[in-house]
Design a protein around this motif. Sequence first.
Motif, PDB file in Angstrom:
ATOM      1  N   SER A 107       1.698  -4.058  -8.636  1.00  0.00           N
ATOM      2  CA  SER A 107       0.816  -5.085  -8.081  1.00  0.00           C
ATOM      3  C   SER A 107       1.445  -5.647  -6.813  1.00  0.00           C
ATOM      4  O   SER A 107       2.667  -5.610  -6.629  1.00  0.00           O
ATOM      5  CB  SER A 107       0.570  -6.206  -9.091  1.00  0.00           C
ATOM      6  OG  SER A 107       1.802  -6.810  -9.477  1.00  0.00           O
ATOM      7  N   MET A 108       0.611  -6.186  -5.931  1.00  0.00           N
ATOM      8  CA  MET A 108       1.082  -6.746  -4.672  1.00  0.00           C
ATOM      9  C   MET A 108       1.474  -8.214  -4.869  1.00  0.00           C
ATOM     10  O   MET A 108       0.664  -9.015  -5.339  1.00  0.00           O
ATOM     11  CB  MET A 108       0.010  -6.635  -3.595  1.00  0.00           C
ATOM     12  CG  MET A 108      -0.403  -5.207  -3.269  1.00  0.00           C
ATOM     13  SD  MET A 108       0.950  -4.222  -2.576  1.00  0.00           S
ATOM     14  CE  MET A 108       1.285  -5.130  -1.059  1.00  0.00           C
ATOM     15  N   LEU A 109       2.694  -8.554  -4.516  1.00  0.00           N
ATOM     16  CA  LEU A 109       3.111  -9.945  -4.511  1.00  0.00           C
ATOM     17  C   LEU A 109       2.707 -10.615  -3.204  1.00  0.00           C
ATOM     18  O   LEU A 109       2.320 -11.785  -3.186  1.00  0.00           O
ATOM     19  CB  LEU A 109       4.623 -10.047  -4.711  1.00  0.00           C
ATOM     20  CG  LEU A 109       5.149  -9.614  -6.091  1.00  0.00           C
ATOM     21  CD1 LEU A 109       6.669  -9.677  -6.119  1.00  0.00           C
ATOM     22  CD2 LEU A 109       4.564 -10.488  -7.188  1.00  0.00           C
ATOM     23  N   THR A 110       2.828  -9.870  -2.103  1.00  0.00           N
ATOM     24  CA  THR A 110       2.375 -10.348  -0.793  1.00  0.00           C
ATOM     25  C   THR A 110       1.709  -9.195  -0.062  1.00  0.00           C
ATOM     26  O   THR A 110       2.163  -8.056  -0.141  1.00  0.00           O
ATOM     27  CB  THR A 110       3.545 -10.886   0.063  1.00  0.00           C
ATOM     28  OG1 THR A 110       4.466  -9.816   0.326  1.00  0.00           O
ATOM     29  CG2 THR A 110       4.269 -12.015  -0.646  1.00  0.00           C
ATOM     30  N   GLU A 111       0.639  -9.497   0.646  1.00  0.00           N
ATOM     31  CA  GLU A 111      -0.039  -8.487   1.440  1.00  0.00           C
ATOM     32  C   GLU A 111       0.761  -8.214   2.724  1.00  0.00           C
ATOM     33  O   GLU A 111       1.528  -9.066   3.171  1.00  0.00           O
ATOM     34  CB  GLU A 111      -1.456  -8.930   1.788  1.00  0.00           C
ATOM     35  CG  GLU A 111      -2.402  -8.964   0.597  1.00  0.00           C
ATOM     36  CD  GLU A 111      -2.650  -7.591   0.010  1.00  0.00           C
ATOM     37  OE1 GLU A 111      -2.674  -6.606   0.785  1.00  0.00           O
ATOM     38  OE2 GLU A 111      -2.808  -7.501  -1.222  1.00  0.00           O
ATOM     39  N   PRO A 112       0.574  -7.041   3.336  1.00  0.00           N
ATOM     40  CA  PRO A 112       1.315  -6.721   4.568  1.00  0.00           C
ATOM     41  C   PRO A 112       1.061  -7.736   5.674  1.00  0.00           C
ATOM     42  O   PRO A 112      -0.069  -8.120   5.945  1.00  0.00           O
ATOM     43  CB  PRO A 112       0.774  -5.339   4.945  1.00  0.00           C
ATOM     44  CG  PRO A 112       0.309  -4.739   3.659  1.00  0.00           C
ATOM     45  CD  PRO A 112      -0.240  -5.895   2.869  1.00  0.00           C
TER      46      PRO A 112
END
Length: 216
Positions: free
Chosen positions: A145-150
């Motif tokens: 899962s993504m903790l922060t987006e790019p």
Amino acid sequence: MRTEQERQQKNGGFTLVEMIVAVAITAVFSAVVLTAVAAGSRLYRSISGSTRVQMDTQELTDSVEKLIVNAGESIYYAYGSGKSPGAPISDDIDGSTDGDRTLLLCSIQKNKGGAGIRVVDVLDWRESEQKLYYSRQEITAAGTSMLTEPSVYGEGIMEFHVDVSRADSDGIIRFQLITENLGKKLRTLHTVDLRNPVKIILPGSQQQEEGGQPQT
């Protein structure tokens, strides 16, 4: 005794010829001063631009080095992006690769419950944009899962290359940046000593899972 004409000539001020000469001298002097000021201004902007490029590059370099140093379990350098990594790359410091590339740096951290989870710092270099992006992922038994987006980590990055061939054997990673800012180009090569032993493996892959789950 002086005649009336002599007295008028003495008190008459500058003649027309004298005024023309004075104006000409002033114009020449002004031109010299303006030329010097313009040249100094151009030199200042050039030096200021070079200094800014070096400062921006140094700041970016320090940030990338910190991410690499803190890798604690595995690293993976490949084509594609962190969301969709492709074929692995061992060493392209010579600039032999084209296209988007990603560097994944995996460490094990503990969550609030004390259980170990894998956290991945991701650096994505996008060739068409000449930008370096940063994001963070979390890998658990349920998946990634993504903790922060790019988000943009560095701009004007004309090239980004990495050498991970000695990461597992010698604990060393090299990376190269070719940056451009205000028309100035700067090529830098950096060697980073890892704090922890790592494997060259895709985070969350079956091969990594077979190597063992994070310690609780």
